[in-house]
Write an enzyme that holds these catalytic residues in place. Structure first.
Site, PDB file in Angstrom:
ATOM      1  N   ARG A  64      -0.094 -10.585 -14.901  1.00 11.74           N
ATOM      2  CA  ARG A  64      -0.693  -9.866 -13.765  1.00 11.74           C
ATOM      3  C   ARG A  64      -1.974  -9.154 -14.161  1.00 11.74           C
ATOM      4  O   ARG A  64      -2.929  -9.113 -13.394  1.00 11.74           O
ATOM      5  CB  ARG A  64       0.319  -8.835 -13.228  1.00 11.74           C
ATOM      6  N   ARG A  90      -0.088  -9.732  -2.286  1.00 13.63           N
ATOM      7  CA  ARG A  90       0.018  -9.429  -3.720  1.00 13.63           C
ATOM      8  C   ARG A  90      -0.239  -7.932  -3.924  1.00 13.63           C
ATOM      9  O   ARG A  90      -1.017  -7.332  -3.177  1.00 13.63           O
ATOM     10  CB  ARG A  90      -1.048 -10.203  -4.514  1.00 13.63           C
ATOM     11  N   LEU A  92      -2.123  -5.172  -5.742  1.00 15.11           N
ATOM     12  CA  LEU A  92      -3.382  -5.098  -6.480  1.00 15.11           C
ATOM     13  C   LEU A  92      -3.189  -4.217  -7.721  1.00 15.11           C
ATOM     14  O   LEU A  92      -2.461  -3.232  -7.688  1.00 15.11           O
ATOM     15  CB  LEU A  92      -4.487  -4.542  -5.575  1.00 15.11           C
ATOM     16  N   ASN A 104      -5.404  -1.430   3.452  1.00 13.07           N
ATOM     17  CA  ASN A 104      -4.421  -2.466   3.753  1.00 13.07           C
ATOM     18  C   ASN A 104      -3.865  -2.229   5.147  1.00 13.07           C
ATOM     19  O   ASN A 104      -3.799  -1.094   5.624  1.00 13.07           O
ATOM     20  CB  ASN A 104      -3.279  -2.391   2.727  1.00 13.07           C
ATOM     21  N   HIS A 106      -0.471  -2.832   7.532  1.00 14.02           N
ATOM     22  CA  HIS A 106       0.962  -3.075   7.336  1.00 14.02           C
ATOM     23  C   HIS A 106       1.643  -3.038   8.705  1.00 14.02           C
ATOM     24  O   HIS A 106       1.401  -2.101   9.483  1.00 14.02           O
ATOM     25  CB  HIS A 106       1.540  -1.988   6.413  1.00 14.02           C
ATOM     26  N   ASP A 138      -2.920   2.404  -2.963  1.00 15.80           N
ATOM     27  CA  ASP A 138      -2.828   3.040  -4.286  1.00 15.80           C
ATOM     28  C   ASP A 138      -1.960   2.118  -5.153  1.00 15.80           C
ATOM     29  O   ASP A 138      -1.652   0.997  -4.762  1.00 15.80           O
ATOM     30  CB  ASP A 138      -2.279   4.475  -4.183  1.00 15.80           C
ATOM     31  N   ASP A 142       2.531  -0.143  -0.461  1.00 17.37           N
ATOM     32  CA  ASP A 142       2.416   0.468   0.875  1.00 17.37           C
ATOM     33  C   ASP A 142       2.592   1.981   0.831  1.00 17.37           C
ATOM     34  O   ASP A 142       3.140   2.584   1.757  1.00 17.37           O
ATOM     35  CB  ASP A 142       3.465  -0.156   1.821  1.00 17.37           C
TER      36      ASP A 142
HETATM   37  C1  GRF Z   1      -0.051  -8.863   9.339  1.00 23.19           C
HETATM   38  O1  GRF Z   1       0.849  -8.333  10.306  1.00 23.19           O
HETATM   39  C2  GRF Z   1      -0.066  -7.982   8.120  1.00 23.19           C
HETATM   40  O2  GRF Z   1       0.094  -6.610   8.411  1.00 23.19           O
HETATM   41  C3  GRF Z   1       1.146  -8.488   7.390  1.00 23.19           C
HETATM   42  O3  GRF Z   1       1.136  -9.885   7.568  1.00 23.19           O
HETATM   43  C4  GRF Z   1       0.448 -10.187   8.777  1.00 23.19           C
HETATM   44  C5  GRF Z   1      -0.686 -11.091   8.422  1.00 23.19           C
HETATM   45  O4  GRF Z   1      -1.071 -11.723   9.589  1.00 23.19           O
HETATM   46  N1  GRF Z   1       1.070  -8.127   5.989  1.00 23.19           N
HETATM   47  P1  GRF Z   1      -2.456 -12.553   9.586  1.00 23.19           P
HETATM   48  O5  GRF Z   1      -2.471 -13.401   8.329  1.00 23.19           O
HETATM   49  O6  GRF Z   1      -3.569 -11.559   9.623  1.00 23.19           O
HETATM   50  O7  GRF Z   1      -2.371 -13.371  10.860  1.00 23.19           O
END
Ligand code: GRF
Length: 201
Positions: A64, A90, A92, A104, A106, A138, A142
């Site tokens: 990694r 992944r 980071l 990011n 989520h 960070d 998440d």
């Molecule tokens: C998004 O909901 C993101 O938050 C999650 O996976 C999804 C990715 O969707 N980690 P896309 O590839 O942007 O359509």
């Protein structure tokens, strides 16, 4: 501002950024799109938009740390002001995080339901309200400071796919809004709180 987006999946969040960036008033240039594997929807969307794409595959590196160093090196070549992880699956590493501010998106209301199965977990838990979070990355999973969130209702009869699609509709709007603010305003992080102040001049 120059942004590099990192994707792993279909790239609909990326597409929302590409569409927004096509308008010069958005003041954000997607300088490149990076993926952890070949052939993702996100890379195809970048190509269709004339945006350079690159792939840094973990399996091509001894460990990694080597992958982290390689990704940091590729990012350096594009000189991003910050990096947007849009469905990048992944974690980071310290090299990338030491050099770049990374945000990011989520598909849950962090700190609820972190990790790779957020929508399934929220559905299984039986929450009635879930949503999406855009946060600074960070070294954890998440766990970085929350920048903004949007609430999305869970409806009767939802399965994970239907719920995720409903979340993504709002998530894409949230991401475009937050990326614009990061490009045009100054921010500071006090502990876990993100404070904004308009950029002078
Ligand atoms: C998004 O909901 C993101 O938050 C999650 O996976 C999804 C990715 O969707 N980690 P896309 O590839 O942007 O359509």
């Amino acid at each position: 501002a120059r942004v590099v987006a990192l994707v792993s999946g279909s790239g609909t969040n990326l597409q929302a950024l590409l569409d927004a960036a096509a308008d010069p008033s958005y003041k954000v240039t997607i300088a490149a799109v990076g993926a952890d594997r070949d052939g993702t929807g996100g890379l195809a969307r970048a190509e269709a938009a004339g945006v350079p794409g690159f792939v840094v595959r973990p399996k091509d590196f001894a460990d990694r740390a080597a992958w982290d160093r390689a990704l940091a090196g590729v990012l350096d070549g594009y000189r991003p002001d910050f990096v947007v992880s849009a469905g990048f699956m992944r974690i980071l590493g310290p090299e990338v995080l030491a050099r770049y501010t990374v945000v990011n998106t989520h598909p849950a209301l962090l700190p609820a339901f972190p990790g790779a199965h957020a929508v399934r977990d929220a559905l299984a838990y039986g929450v009635r309200i879930t949503g999406a979070t855009v946060h600074f990355v960070d070294e954890g999973v998440d766990t970085g400071p929350v920048i903004d969130q949007v609430a999305v209702p869970v409806l009767d009869g939802d399965d994970a796919e239907r719920l995720h699609e409903r979340i993504k509709e709002r998530e894409r709007e949230l991401l475009v809004r937050v990326v614009r603010r990061l490009a045009t305003e100054s921010w500071s992080i006090e502990g876990r709180r993100v404070d904004w102040r308009p950029r002078r001049g």
